[in-house]
Design a protein around this motif. Structure first.
Motif, mmCIF file in Angstrom:
data_model
loop_
_atom_site.group_PDB
_atom_site.id
_atom_site.type_symbol
_atom_site.label_atom_id
_atom_site.label_comp_id
_atom_site.label_asym_id
_atom_site.label_seq_id
_atom_site.Cartn_x
_atom_site.Cartn_y
_atom_site.Cartn_z
ATOM 1 N N ARG A 22 4.249 -50.758 5.980
ATOM 2 C CA ARG A 22 4.937 -49.973 4.943
ATOM 3 C C ARG A 22 4.331 -48.573 4.842
ATOM 4 O O ARG A 22 5.057 -47.581 4.696
ATOM 5 N N SER A 23 3.003 -48.493 4.928
ATOM 6 C CA SER A 23 2.338 -47.182 4.876
ATOM 7 C C SER A 23 2.761 -46.314 6.052
ATOM 8 O O SER A 23 2.959 -45.106 5.909
ATOM 9 N N PHE A 24 2.917 -46.937 7.214
ATOM 10 C CA PHE A 24 3.350 -46.191 8.398
ATOM 11 C C PHE A 24 4.770 -45.664 8.202
ATOM 12 O O PHE A 24 5.055 -44.501 8.501
ATOM 13 N N ALA A 25 5.642 -46.505 7.692
ATOM 14 C CA ALA A 25 7.019 -46.072 7.438
ATOM 15 C C ALA A 25 7.043 -44.905 6.451
ATOM 16 O O ALA A 25 7.808 -43.937 6.631
ATOM 17 N N GLU A 26 6.215 -44.979 5.427
ATOM 18 C CA GLU A 26 6.140 -43.891 4.456
ATOM 19 C C GLU A 26 5.608 -42.615 5.097
ATOM 20 O O GLU A 26 6.092 -41.516 4.820
ATOM 21 N N ALA A 27 4.605 -42.752 5.969
ATOM 22 C CA ALA A 27 4.041 -41.581 6.647
ATOM 23 C C ALA A 27 5.075 -40.933 7.564
ATOM 24 O O ALA A 27 5.180 -39.700 7.621
ATOM 25 N N VAL A 28 5.843 -41.746 8.255
ATOM 26 C CA VAL A 28 6.909 -41.215 9.113
ATOM 27 C C VAL A 28 7.960 -40.505 8.261
ATOM 28 O O VAL A 28 8.436 -39.417 8.623
ATOM 29 N N ALA A 29 8.289 -41.078 7.127
ATOM 30 C CA ALA A 29 9.268 -40.449 6.228
ATOM 31 C C ALA A 29 8.746 -39.109 5.703
ATOM 32 O O ALA A 29 9.507 -38.131 5.629
ATOM 33 N N ARG A 84 1.959 -30.349 10.074
ATOM 34 C CA ARG A 84 0.708 -30.683 10.756
ATOM 35 C C ARG A 84 -0.051 -31.770 9.995
ATOM 36 O O ARG A 84 -0.507 -32.753 10.578
ATOM 37 N N GLU A 85 -0.149 -31.615 8.683
ATOM 38 C CA GLU A 85 -0.848 -32.608 7.863
ATOM 39 C C GLU A 85 -0.129 -33.958 7.901
ATOM 40 O O GLU A 85 -0.777 -35.005 8.009
ATOM 41 N N ALA A 86 1.187 -33.909 7.833
ATOM 42 C CA ALA A 86 1.964 -35.156 7.868
ATOM 43 C C ALA A 86 1.796 -35.855 9.219
ATOM 44 O O ALA A 86 1.694 -37.088 9.276
ATOM 45 N N ALA A 87 1.752 -35.084 10.291
ATOM 46 C CA ALA A 87 1.556 -35.675 11.622
ATOM 47 C C ALA A 87 0.163 -36.303 11.730
ATOM 48 O O ALA A 87 0.005 -37.391 12.304
#
Length: 141
Positions: A22-29, A84-87
């Protein structure tokens, strides 16, 4: 029936994996949203530039564009930084996801090995019973 420590560990690993997924999905979003904001900021500069460079634009439009352009560039720079931060965040969570999947696979493998050991022990017991019956029936030792 009481759960084995291994089954409890598997449940915990499943919960951990679910949380990290779920955290990964949120980070991708978040990364996607940041990229969309960057694209919007870049498109806004191009749009404003087209308006200012239009043959029908007056000096006021050109002056307004030149006054606005630093703010537009700043918006692009900030959007790039958020991208950049989101990536980086996504990659950090991706690493955690890989680790969680590996941990889950390790306990599943351990459970399968344990089941196989139990199966082998059951087969040995069964063979011992058959051997005892053969000794009783045929008098062999």
């Amino acid at each position: 029936m009481e759960r084995s420590p291994l089954e409890t560990l598997i449940t915990l690993r499943e919960q951990e994996l679910d949380l990290v997924e779920r955290s990964f999905a949120e980070a991708v979003a978040r990364e996607t949203a940041a990229e969309e904001k960057l694209a919007t900021a870049q498109a806004e500069i191009l749009s404003e530039q087209r308006i200012a460079s239009s043959p029908t634009a007056d000096d006021g439009a050109v002056e307004a564009f030149s006054r606005w352009l630093p703010a537009g560039r700043q918006a692009v720079l900030e959007a790039r930084e958020r991208c950049r931060e989101a990536a980086m965040d996504r990659e950090a969570v991706r690493s955690a996801l890989i680790a969680a999947r590996a941990a889950m696979e390790a306990v599943r493998t351990l459970r399968e090995e344990q089941k196989e050991e139990e199966r082998q022990a059951d087969l040995r017991k069964e063979q011992n019973v058959l051997d005892e019956l053969a000794v009783r029936q045929f008098g062999r030792s």
